[in-house]
Design an enzyme around this catalytic site. Structure first.
Site, PDB file in Angstrom:
ATOM      1  NE  ARG A 103      -4.077   0.524   1.718  1.00  0.00           N
ATOM      2  CZ  ARG A 103      -5.015   0.679   2.859  1.00  0.00           C
ATOM      3  NH1 ARG A 103      -5.633   2.017   3.427  1.00  0.00           N
ATOM      4  NH2 ARG A 103      -6.429   0.176   2.182  1.00  0.00           N
ATOM      5  CG  HIS A 130      -8.017   0.308  -2.501  1.00  0.00           C
ATOM      6  ND1 HIS A 130      -7.666  -0.732  -2.333  1.00  0.00           N
ATOM      7  CD2 HIS A 130      -9.373   0.568  -1.243  1.00  0.00           C
ATOM      8  CE1 HIS A 130      -8.297  -1.184  -1.136  1.00  0.00           C
ATOM      9  NE2 HIS A 130      -9.149  -0.365  -0.595  1.00  0.00           N
ATOM     10  CD  GLN A 133     -13.220  -1.629  -0.134  1.00  0.00           C
ATOM     11  OE1 GLN A 133     -12.421  -0.883   0.761  1.00  0.00           O
ATOM     12  NE2 GLN A 133     -14.468  -2.326  -0.317  1.00  0.00           N
ATOM     13  CG  ASP A 218     -13.419   6.856  -1.370  1.00  0.00           C
ATOM     14  OD1 ASP A 218     -13.655   6.069   0.411  1.00  0.00           O
ATOM     15  OD2 ASP A 218     -12.320   5.858  -1.136  1.00  0.00           O
ATOM     16  CB  CYS A 258     -14.271   1.178   0.189  1.00  0.00           C
ATOM     17  SG  CYS A 258     -14.134   3.294   0.337  1.00  0.00           S
ATOM     18  NE  ARG A 286     -10.758  -4.742   1.299  1.00  0.00           N
ATOM     19  CZ  ARG A 286      -9.838  -3.950   1.722  1.00  0.00           C
ATOM     20  NH1 ARG A 286     -10.350  -3.370   2.430  1.00  0.00           N
ATOM     21  NH2 ARG A 286      -8.368  -4.624   1.469  1.00  0.00           N
TER      22      ARG A 286
END
Ligand code: CP
Ligand code: NVA
Length: 303
Positions: A103, A130, A133, A218, A258, A286
């Site tokens: 990340r 992402h 996700q 988001d 998310c 996830r």
């Protein structure tokens, strides 16, 4: 040949459907307390230069549940931030580890790491996208609605890394994505867009939610963009997911985020805690989906 997961387009529609099937099996095994250790003796490196709750914990727990171990490596403690190159780091990590999750900020660093590593590299979020996700989001929609094909998702708010991955996912999985953002904050158009589905860029949030099965948002200020916040927040006010927008979508439309959420900004508390919200199921998934991805990429290849 090792396989990386840097972008939604690294998997075909068929592979994504298979991963969703595998995620459902792994979820059921966990509910039934069935031990499943395909990654026994394997080690996953996790290089993080941004904050994380869900991505870090779900990958660490997921790797443990698959019989392996995860090493959490913050960039400020690696020689990477003291001048060791990404190329050399990739070669060294490949001698110890069986896979890496990274990340970071610049997507090019992840592409470079993957190019020089001989082990699978998984993108745990960059400024560009992402993908893990959105894989979990697709699985969550499939679980709740029984399908993803033909589903209409309205994405409201900032055009960011999550939006970018959603645009790719909709074009690979034959979905209808209506993105509503102010003109100044529209998302970057992905390269390698699939040829299926429909992706619309709109400005009017009310127009985007018409006939929507899912309403998604988001944060308005992503990690690393904190200095833009004041001006952006003002422009994004009309894009808050509140009851009025939910009422304008299909009956029973699912509300997704998310996370982490900023209640009262991109989503009202009433909606986040309301009957349409599936944000915590989404967060749980996830774990199941990333386990499926880890098993697919880190297991020995079948001949
Ligand atoms: N959604 C998500 O990736 O959460 P974290 O930033 O907590 O990992
Ligand atoms: N767009 C957000 C996603 C957080 C999971 C960010 O990049 O900060």
């Amino acid at each position: 040949m090792k396989k990386d997961f840097l972008s939604i387009s690294d998997f075909s529609r068929e592979e994504i459907l298979e991963l969703m099937q595998k995620s459902a099996e792994l979820k059921q095994k966990r509910i039934d307390h069935v031990t499943h250790h395909p990654l026994k003796g394997k080690s996953l490196g996790m290089i993080f230069s941004k904050h994380s709750t869900r991505t870090r914990i779900s990958f660490e727990v997921g790797m443990f549940e698959l019989g392996g171990q995860a090493l959490f490596l913050t960039t400020d403690q690696l020689q990477l931030t003291r001048g060791e190159s990404v190329e050399d780091s990739a070669k060294v990590l490949s001698r110890y580890l069986d896979g890496v999750v990274i990340r970071t900020y610049d997507h090019a660093d992840v592409v470079n790491l993957a190019r020089h590593a001989s082990i699978p590299v998984i993108n745990g979020l960059t400024d560009l996208n992402h993908p893990v996700q959105i894989m979990a989001d697709l699985f969550t929609i499939q679980e709740k609605l029984g399908k993803v094909e033909g589903v209409k998702v309205a994405y409201l708010g900032d055009g960011n890394n999550v939006t970018y991955s959603w645009m790719l996912a909709a074009s690979v999985m034959d979905m209808h994505l209506a993105v509503a953002c102010p003109k100044s904050h529209q998302p970057e158009m992905p390269e390698n867009m699939g040829s299926l589905g429909k992706v619309e860029l709109l400005e009017d949030p009310m127009e985007a939610v018409q006939n929507a099965d899912v309403i998604y948002t988001d944060v308005w200020v992503s990690m690393g963009q904190e200095d833009e916040s004041e001006e952006k927040i003002k422009r994004l006010q009309p894009y808050q997911i509140n009851q009025k927008l939910v009422d304008a979508a299909n009956d029973g439309a699912l509300v997704m985020h998310c996370l982490p959420a900023h209640r009262g900004m991109e989503i009202s508390s009433e909606v986040m805690d309301g009957k349409n919200s599936i944000v915590f199921d989404q967060a749980e998934n996830r774990l199941h989906v990333q386990k499926a991805i880890l098993e697919a990429l880190l297991s020995p290849r079948k001949q």
